[in-house]
Design a protein around this motif. Structure first.
Motif, PDB file in Angstrom:
ATOM      1  N   CYS A 259      -4.039  -2.801   9.720  1.00 45.03           N
ATOM      2  CA  CYS A 259      -4.607  -3.233   8.448  1.00 45.03           C
ATOM      3  C   CYS A 259      -5.949  -3.917   8.690  1.00 45.03           C
ATOM      4  CB  CYS A 259      -3.636  -4.187   7.752  1.00 45.03           C
ATOM      5  SG  CYS A 259      -4.261  -4.883   6.207  1.00 45.03           S
ATOM      6  N   GLY A 260      -7.014  -3.253   8.289  1.00 37.44           N
ATOM      7  CA  GLY A 260      -8.362  -3.780   8.500  1.00 37.44           C
ATOM      8  C   GLY A 260      -8.694  -4.984   7.644  1.00 37.44           C
ATOM      9  N   SER A 261      -8.060  -5.104   6.483  1.00 36.32           N
ATOM     10  CA  SER A 261      -8.374  -6.230   5.601  1.00 36.32           C
ATOM     11  C   SER A 261      -7.407  -7.401   5.780  1.00 36.32           C
ATOM     12  CB  SER A 261      -8.354  -5.766   4.136  1.00 36.32           C
ATOM     13  OG  SER A 261      -7.063  -5.297   3.794  1.00 36.32           O
ATOM     14  N   CYS A 262      -6.430  -7.257   6.663  1.00 37.36           N
ATOM     15  CA  CYS A 262      -5.454  -8.326   6.890  1.00 37.36           C
ATOM     16  C   CYS A 262      -6.010  -9.375   7.851  1.00 37.36           C
ATOM     17  CB  CYS A 262      -4.161  -7.756   7.480  1.00 37.36           C
ATOM     18  SG  CYS A 262      -3.209  -6.738   6.345  1.00 37.36           S
ATOM     19  N   LYS A 263      -5.710 -10.623   7.561  1.00 33.36           N
ATOM     20  CA  LYS A 263      -6.018 -11.721   8.468  1.00 33.36           C
ATOM     21  C   LYS A 263      -4.833 -11.879   9.423  1.00 33.36           C
ATOM     22  CE  LYS A 263      -8.764 -14.059   5.023  1.00 33.36           C
ATOM     23  NZ  LYS A 263      -8.706 -14.980   3.921  1.00 33.36           N
TER      24      LYS A 263
ATOM     25  N   ASP B 240       0.672  -5.583   5.535  1.00 33.14           N
ATOM     26  CA  ASP B 240       0.532  -4.682   4.403  1.00 33.14           C
ATOM     27  C   ASP B 240       1.792  -3.825   4.414  1.00 33.14           C
ATOM     28  OD1 ASP B 240      -0.801  -3.770   2.187  1.00 33.14           O
ATOM     29  OD2 ASP B 240      -2.293  -2.589   3.290  1.00 33.14           O
TER      30      ASP B 240
ATOM     31  N   TYR C 100       0.855  -1.192   0.000  1.00 31.62           N
ATOM     32  CA  TYR C 100       0.000   0.000   0.000  1.00 31.62           C
ATOM     33  C   TYR C 100       0.887   1.235   0.000  1.00 31.62           C
ATOM     34  CZ  TYR C 100       0.748   1.028   5.023  1.00 31.62           C
ATOM     35  OH  TYR C 100       1.278   1.368   6.245  1.00 31.62           O
TER      36      TYR C 100
END
Length: 137
Positions: free
Chosen positions: A104-108, A113, A43
């Motif tokens: 990171c909100g979309s990271c598992k 990121d 990002y």
């Protein structure tokens, strides 16, 4: 008799007011030796959850919310113990040392990121996502 009374009174006051705490100090460990694995994406960093500006030339990263939130103090993400901690991340192309600046909100769990320069050290940006292992250093 008055001295004994005064000594007992002061002792009780000190204990009750919290000046003496018999509990051992709480130790906050930051995932000392744990090795993580997941996927890395990239990002363009700006002002992150840690509250400071990062530019596109820096080797920085965002960690998964689920991990980041374990060290947020008083609900303020700027006061997170992971902020400015360094990570050694290894991907298919090599290893990079990066600094945590964001969440990171979309990271598992285990995902990172990375800034573009950091990602380019560990993988080819044409892939967009690469498997990684990493740990705090």
């Amino acid at each position: 008799m008055a001295r004994l009374f005064l000594t007992v009174f002061i002792s009780i006051f000190v204990v009750l007011s919290g000046f003496i705490d018999a509990r051992p100090p709480v130790q906050h460990q930051l995932s000392d030796v744990k090795n993580y694995s997941g996927n890395a994406t990239y990002y363009d960093p700006s002002i992150g959850a840690c509250g400071f500006l990062s530019n596109g030339d820096e080797l920085v990263c965002a960690i998964a919310d689920s991990l980041y939130d374990t060290q947020t103090i008083d609900g303020n993400p700027n006061n997170n113990k992971f902020c400015r901690k360094q990570i050694s991340v290894t991907g298919p192309k090599g290893t990079a040392i990066v600094t945590v600046v964001d969440r990171c909100g979309s990271c598992k769990d285990g995902d990172l990121d990375l800034s573009r320069p950091a990602f380019n050290k560990i993988g080819d940006s044409i892939n967009g996502r690469v498997p990684v292992t990493w740990n705090f250093i």
